[in-house]
Every structure is written in C-alpha cells, then in structure tokens.
Design an enzyme around this catalytic site. Structure first.
Site: not given
Length: 446
Positions: A148-150, A152, A289
């Site tokens: 997820a996020s970084s 992802g 987010h």
C-alpha cells in the site's frame, strides 16, 4: 523542501487513517505469531524481516511479500491488514519487511532500485523471499507481492525487477514502475506523486523491460487499486499503471470486462474476463489515500489464486529456526523415476485473449510413491505456439510437447502438487490439451 514536507505529512496522515480503518475492520490473525528473522541473506539497506507462518501452512506453501506504507513497519502492516487472517484460511506464508531509513519509505526512485539485482531495498527483499523458499519448502512457482502507498509503488518495482520470481502483484495506491525515478539523489518525485507524468503504453512498458535486459520469460500479472480522491499519490497514476502493465503483458488496453463489485467500485479486466486475468484494475469512487479497505485484501488473494486450495493436505509448520542460515540452491533433480503406481491428476486453467493465452497447470501425485524427476507430455491444439513458460522446460513449442521439471520442483511426494505454466499465441483455438501423461502414465484431468 516545503512542498516535499507537506507531501510527506499527507502521506503520514493518510497512512494513519488507513491503519486505523483497517484495525477496526480487520483484527489480527489469531493463529501463530509474527516472528522476526535475522541473517536471511544479502541486505544492503539493513531491512528487517518479519515472518508469519500459519499453524495450518500447506505442504508446499505459496509466499506473499506484503509491503507497508511510509512511516509504517512490517508488524504494523501485519496487524493493520487482513493478509495474516487470509494466510490462516488458505495456508500460505507472509513476509512482512520493514524499511529502516528515515520516514520508513521504500526506495523506488534510485537507479539501483530500478534494476534487476541492482542493489538497495529490492535486493534485501529478494533475500527474504529466497530465505523462505529455501527453509520452508515453499513453492517457487507461487510467489506474490502486494503493498500500500510506498508499498504499492514497491510492488510495481519488484514485478519489474524480478519477473522471473513473482507470478503476480496487487498494488494499492501505487504508481507505475519508474515513475518515481530521480537523478538528484532525492527519494521523492513530486511530478509523479501529483500525477503529472504521463507516457505512452510503449514507453511505460519499455521502462519495465529495461530493468532486466535480455529477459524473455513470462511476466507477472498485475492488480491495480486506487481511490479517485487520492491527493497523496494522485488518481492519474491509476490509468498510467494500466497502460504500463497491459503493454508489458501484451494485452489490449480495451477492457474485456467492466463491472461493479460494490457500490462505487469500478472493476475492469484486460486480456481475459476471469478472476486471474492478466491485468485487473479497481477504481474506488470518492475514496482518498486509505486503501486497502475491508474485503479488498481477499480480492487480491483471489486474483493471485491463493483462495483455491491445493490438493495436498496442510501440515504443521516445519521445525526450522527463524534465524537459521539459508541453504544453498537446490541441486538438479535426479533422473525421472518409474511411472507412479496409482497415477496423477492435472488441473489446467486457461486464460485467453485476442491472440494469446496463459495456461496454469497443477500436477498432483495421486500415487503412494514419491516422484523423483518428471516429464509431463501433452499435445497442444492446432494453432497454439508456446512463447515462454515457467517452472519447467518445454520442447518443442507446438504440437506434442514435453515439459520437464527444473532443479527445484523435481520431487513430488504422495499427495503433493507442483504448478507449472506457459504463455502461448493462438489462431483462434483456445482449447486445452485433451490429455496429459506424467512419466508415461495417463493422468486424470480435473
């Protein structure tokens, strides 16, 4: 610096919101415990490794690399997502790494990180995967990555750097491979984060292919998730990832399926309309987010195919010390054993698109004797030509084929299974082979 500071603050705030929501909806798994592993291999950026092995781990378990967000950690991603409870249910192993640099973001921007065996975080992450494959009798043909996020973003990077290792990935709130690249030593790319970097599908695909020059094997499938109101890694990155991975996998950008699995969710599939399509993309209307939301981890597991139980029985966890040194690479398998008394079973899953298809073949030893070295023979329907394959060597490329085991999967115990597969072109006939024989014995086709 002020702009970058605001962006990082937004990333931190969004990450905390995501974790809080996930903690409410997804309590930690009740079975087994998360264990830190040290001495797992080459680790240039001093990452930390945490391992979750469920009590009901399968005999040849799949492996999932689960990557946290900025400011996060492996233990936080373990307790804040549903992947561990899904591992309890389906018997796979989860690796939860921790980044240790300031801000706890993954390196997705340096030239070293964007290259096969180039250095930085991806090398340490691969050491973790290899450690599990070598010490836990895990299935090298079923290795997956999500984040997820970084995390992802790093999911995109790992699929680009190591297409020979990962079979599929699921990126929540990520960006395309290479989008975050910088040349000034900075780890933050505002243009990419803001969704202002756009490229053609070919240009995005070329970035992935350049990460591992000369590689011509199968490419991992990709599932992409994004909220339309994401202000940290903005929504245009969703479409750019679709462009990239459809190009890499050689499928049309026109979806073959569009549906709404839940209110406000739009799902598109590319290359095939099944659960394990080459590319699947899910857009979440009005969400920022804060992914994954409740239930989305289960959809990622279904995309990987890990919700389909293998035919072999679960076992208790192997008695391997978490800090034990990894073994050397598996040796070449012995000469094929005689045909097993009692036979074999083959399940062939085909995903087809306009001019191509993939075939995932599960081979089960239904006999009472261990198979030591094997060949699987079958005849491709007319017009089908193998372009690449995994977990076996294939010859010739059309007509009557022979698939031979590779070094790490030549032994199949009674009741055990192994998975192989290939990608092929076709001229309209996408049928499966009519029959399979393992070491000369005709198999039951499931």
């Amino acid at each position: 610096m002020q702009t970058r500071g605001k962006a990082l603050l937004a990333l931190v705030t969004a990450a905390l919101v995501a974790v809080t929501a996930a903690l409410i909806s997804a309590p930690p798994a009740q079975a087994a415990t998360l264990t830190e592993v040290t001495g797992f291999g080459t680790n240039p950026t001093n990452l930390r490794m945490y391992l979750y092995v469920p009590d009901t781990v399968r005999t040849r378990p799949a492996v999932l690399l689960a990557l946290h967000y900025c400011t996060g950690s492996g233990p936080a991603f373990y307790s804040g997502t549903q992947f561990a409870s899904l591992a309890d249910q389906y018997g796979f192993i989860v690796i939860y790494p921790s980044a240790t640099r300031s801000g706890s973001c993954w390196d997705v921007s340096s030239p070293q990180a964007l290259s096969h065996n180039g250095g930085s975080d991806p090398v340490g992450l691969m050491s973790m995967v290899n450690y599990v494959l070598q010490t836990r009798n895990a299935d090298a043909g079923r290795v997956y990555v999500t984040g997820a996020s970084s995390g992802g973003m790093m999911t995109n990077v790992m699929l680009g750097d190591y297409p020979d290792v990962f079979k599929a990935g699921a990126a929540f709130m990520g960006v395309p491979f290479g989008c975050f690249a910088t040349t000034d030593g900075s780890s933050w790319n505002s243009a990419c984060a803001n969704g202002t970097i756009t490229k053609t599908p070919q240009q995005w695909g070329d970035l992935v292919r350049a990460a591992y020059p000369g590689y011509s094997g199968a490419r991992p499938r990709m599932q992409i998730w994004h909220g339309t109101d994401d202000t940290t890694l903005r929504y245009p990155n969703f479409g750019e990832q679709i462009k990239q991975w459809t190009n890499v996998l050689g499928v049309s950008q026109t979806p073959v399926l569009t549906d709404t699995p839940q209110s406000g969710w739009t799902r598109t599939r590319y290359g095939a309309n099944g659960v394990t399509a080459p590319v699947e993309a899910i857009s979440i209307q009005g969400v920022g987010h804060s992914l994954p939301l409740s239930g989305q981890a289960a959809m990622a597991i279904a995309f990987f195919g890990l919700n389909v139980q293998p035919t072999s029985s679960p076992s208790t966890s192997p008695s391997v010390s978490p800090s034990a040194s990894p073994s050397t690479s598996p040796s070449t398998s012995p000469t094929s054993s005689p045909p097993p008394p009692g036979g074999c079973k083959v399940v062939d899953t085909v995903n087809a698109w306009n001019t191509g298809l993939t075939s995932d073949i599960a081979i089960t030893n239904t006999s009472t004797s261990t198979i030591s070295g094997w060949t699987l023979t079958f005849t491709l329907p007319s017009g089908q030509v193998v372009t690449n394959g995994w977990n076996a060597s294939y010859s010739p490329t059309s007509g009557a084929l022979t698939a031979r085991n590779v070094s790490y999967n030549g032994t199949i115990p009674p009741g055990g299974s192994t998975s192989i597969g290939f990608q092929a072109t076709h001229t309209g006939n996408t049928a499966k082979p009519a029959s399979f024989a393992l070491n000369g014995v005709t198999c039951t086709v499931g």
